[in-house]
Design a protein around this motif. Structure first.
Motif, PDB file in Angstrom:
ATOM      1  N   GLY A  16       0.994  -1.273  -0.136  1.00 13.76           N
ATOM      2  CA  GLY A  16       0.056   0.002  -0.120  1.00 13.76           C
ATOM      3  C   GLY A  16       0.815   1.174  -0.158  1.00 13.76           C
ATOM      4  O   GLY A  16       0.193   2.469   0.132  1.00 13.76           O
ATOM      5  N   VAL A  17       2.332   1.092  -0.214  1.00 16.08           N
ATOM      6  CA  VAL A  17       2.868   2.253  -0.289  1.00 16.08           C
ATOM      7  C   VAL A  17       2.929   2.872  -1.442  1.00 16.08           C
ATOM      8  O   VAL A  17       3.499   2.219  -2.400  1.00 16.08           O
ATOM      9  CB  VAL A  17       4.294   2.060   0.188  1.00 16.08           C
ATOM     10  CG1 VAL A  17       5.224   3.597   0.097  1.00 16.08           C
ATOM     11  CG2 VAL A  17       4.482   1.474   1.593  1.00 16.08           C
ATOM     12  N   THR A  18       2.353   3.934  -2.116  1.00 19.27           N
ATOM     13  CA  THR A  18       1.818   4.148  -3.445  1.00 19.27           C
ATOM     14  C   THR A  18       2.301   5.557  -3.836  1.00 19.27           C
ATOM     15  O   THR A  18       2.416   5.933  -4.898  1.00 19.27           O
ATOM     16  CB  THR A  18       0.641   4.067  -4.026  1.00 19.27           C
ATOM     17  OG1 THR A  18      -0.500   4.776  -2.703  1.00 19.27           O
ATOM     18  CG2 THR A  18      -0.146   2.731  -3.688  1.00 19.27           C
ATOM     19  N   ASP A  19       2.504   6.400  -2.656  1.00 22.40           N
ATOM     20  CA  ASP A  19       2.890   7.711  -3.179  1.00 22.40           C
ATOM     21  C   ASP A  19       4.386   7.789  -3.810  1.00 22.40           C
ATOM     22  O   ASP A  19       5.435   7.342  -3.346  1.00 22.40           O
ATOM     23  CB  ASP A  19       2.954   8.559  -1.882  1.00 22.40           C
ATOM     24  CG  ASP A  19       3.324   9.946  -1.863  1.00 22.40           C
ATOM     25  OD1 ASP A  19       4.286  10.316  -2.642  1.00 22.40           O
ATOM     26  OD2 ASP A  19       3.001  10.736  -1.043  1.00 22.40           O
ATOM     27  N   GLN A  79       9.894  -2.117  10.065  1.00 20.43           N
ATOM     28  CA  GLN A  79       9.419  -2.887   9.008  1.00 20.43           C
ATOM     29  C   GLN A  79       9.555  -1.589   7.927  1.00 20.43           C
ATOM     30  O   GLN A  79       8.637  -1.049   8.040  1.00 20.43           O
ATOM     31  CB  GLN A  79       8.173  -3.453   9.012  1.00 20.43           C
ATOM     32  CG  GLN A  79       7.839  -4.501   7.814  1.00 20.43           C
ATOM     33  CD  GLN A  79       6.442  -5.135   8.194  1.00 20.43           C
ATOM     34  OE1 GLN A  79       5.890  -5.188   9.491  1.00 20.43           O
ATOM     35  NE2 GLN A  79       5.776  -5.782   7.462  1.00 20.43           N
ATOM     36  N   PRO A  80      10.064  -1.855   6.735  1.00 21.16           N
ATOM     37  CA  PRO A  80       9.928  -1.066   5.669  1.00 21.16           C
ATOM     38  C   PRO A  80       8.695  -0.556   5.254  1.00 21.16           C
ATOM     39  O   PRO A  80       8.496   0.583   4.998  1.00 21.16           O
ATOM     40  CB  PRO A  80      10.811  -1.665   4.575  1.00 21.16           C
ATOM     41  CG  PRO A  80      11.722  -2.575   5.146  1.00 21.16           C
ATOM     42  CD  PRO A  80      11.004  -3.078   6.493  1.00 21.16           C
ATOM     43  N   SER A  81       7.838  -1.462   5.004  1.00 20.02           N
ATOM     44  CA  SER A  81       6.538  -1.117   4.491  1.00 20.02           C
ATOM     45  C   SER A  81       5.737  -0.143   5.513  1.00 20.02           C
ATOM     46  O   SER A  81       4.979   0.823   5.454  1.00 20.02           O
ATOM     47  CB  SER A  81       5.493  -2.458   4.221  1.00 20.02           C
ATOM     48  OG  SER A  81       5.389  -3.181   5.310  1.00 20.02           O
ATOM     49  N   VAL A  82       5.947  -0.436   6.746  1.00 19.07           N
ATOM     50  CA  VAL A  82       5.379   0.660   8.147  1.00 19.07           C
ATOM     51  C   VAL A  82       6.130   1.764   7.833  1.00 19.07           C
ATOM     52  O   VAL A  82       5.290   2.814   8.189  1.00 19.07           O
ATOM     53  CB  VAL A  82       5.488  -0.244   9.511  1.00 19.07           C
ATOM     54  CG1 VAL A  82       5.311   0.708  10.465  1.00 19.07           C
ATOM     55  CG2 VAL A  82       4.617  -1.517   9.468  1.00 19.07           C
ATOM     56  N   VAL A  83       7.243   2.028   7.705  1.00 14.43           N
ATOM     57  CA  VAL A  83       8.050   3.221   7.635  1.00 14.43           C
ATOM     58  C   VAL A  83       7.546   3.837   6.228  1.00 14.43           C
ATOM     59  O   VAL A  83       7.029   5.037   6.266  1.00 14.43           O
ATOM     60  CB  VAL A  83       9.384   3.236   7.189  1.00 14.43           C
ATOM     61  CG1 VAL A  83      10.305   4.400   6.894  1.00 14.43           C
ATOM     62  CG2 VAL A  83      10.200   2.321   8.429  1.00 14.43           C
TER      63      VAL A  83
END
Ligand code: SAH
Length: 217
Positions: free
Chosen positions: A22-25, A65-69
Motif C-alpha cells: 500500500g505504499v503508493t505515493d 518494517q520498511p512497509s510500516v516506514v
C-alpha cells in the motif's frame, strides 16, 4: 548470480513489497529507493536488510518494517518546506527517508549510542538537513518547536501532551498508540484552529516510548 545482481534483485523485490503493502505515493517510493536500508542494519542481520521485516538493532531496539516506514511517511503528507520532528531515531533509517522529503528533520532518541551511530551514517550519506539529539522525546524539542509534522516511532498509551502542543496549526502527527504488550494502532492527528482530529489508520506493533534518558548514556 554475481553479488551485484543479487543486490539489484533484492532491491527490486524490496520496492515491489512496499507497493504491494500500500505504499503508493511516488515521492515516498523515490525516497525509499534512494536511501539504502543496508547501512542501517548491522551485524548478524545485515544480509536481511532488504526483507520487509523489522530487525534488531543496538540497545535492544528495532529498525521498523520498511512497509510500516513507508505507510507512516505517506500518512504524514510531508512537503518540501516542512520542519519535521521524529521521536525515536533508532537506526536513523526513518529520519533518512524524511530528509528526502522535508526541508529540515530533527530526530531524538533516549539512547546516546544510537544517536551517535545514526549521526555517523547521516554524515557518510551527506544528509545535511538532519539534526540528531539525545533527549527524552516525550517532551518534544521545545527549542525548535513548533513543527509542521511530527512522527513518533515508539508507542505511548496516548499522544504525549508536549508533542500536541508543539504541532503547528495545520500540522500532522503520526504515531502508534496503545499498551506495549498488545496490538497498537497507528493514528494520525491533525491540528486545526479549534483543536485536534484523530484518525485511526491500522494496527501496528512498536517498542514502547519510555520516559527519561537511557541509563547507558
Ligand atoms: N525510527 C527508528 C526505529 C525506532 S525504534 C528507525 O528508523 O530505525 C524506537 C526508538 O524509540 C528506540 O530507539 C528507542 O530508544 C526510542 N525511544 C523510546 N522512548 C523514547 C523517548 N522517550 N525519547 C526518545 N526516544 C525514545
Amino acid at each position: 548470480m554475481t553479488d551485484a545482481s543479487t543486490t539489484a534483485e533484492r532491491k527490486m523485490q524490496f520496492l515491489f513489497a512496499l507497493r504491494s503493502k500500500g505504499v503508493t505515493d511516488p515521492r515516498v517510493l523515490t525516497a525509499m529507493e534512494r536511501i539504502d536500508r543496508g547501512p542501517f542494519v548491522r551485524g548478524l542481520f545485515a544480509d536481511r536488510a532488504y526483507e520487509d521485516t523489522p530487525l534488531p538493532i543496538a540497545c535492544g531496539q528495532t529498525i521498523s518494517q520498511p512497509s510500516v516506514v513507508g505507510l507512516m511517511t505517506q500518512a504524514l503528507e510531508v512537503s518540501p518546506r516542512d520542519k519535521v520532528l521524529e521521536v525515536g531515531t533508532g537506526s536513523g533509517y526513518q529520519a533518512a527517508i524524511l530528509s528526502q522529503l522535508a526541508r529540515r528533520v530533527y530526530t531524538v532518541d533516549r539512547h546516546k549510542r544510537l544517536v551517535r551511530e545514526a549521526r555517523t551514517l547521516f554524515e557518510a550519506m551527506d544528509l545535511a538537513n538532519i539534526t540528531a539529539f539525545t533527549s527524552d522525546g516525550s517532551f518534544g524539542l521545545p527549542d525548535q518547536a513548533p513543527f509542521d509534522r511530527i512522527i513518533v516511532t515508539a508507542a505511548a498509551e496516548d499522544p504525549p501532551g508536549p508533542l500536541l502542543a508543539q504541532l503547528k496549526v495545520g500540522g500532522i502527527m503520526v504515531l502508534p498508540v496503545g499498551q506495549s504488550d498488545t496490538v497498537q494502532s497507528m493514528i494520525r492527528v491533525r491540528r486545526h484552529e479549534a483543536g485536534f482530529d484523530y484518525d485511526e489508520l491500522r494496527p501496528v506493533r512498536f517498542v514502547p516510548l519510555v520516559e527519561g534518558l537511557a541509563p547507558d548514556n
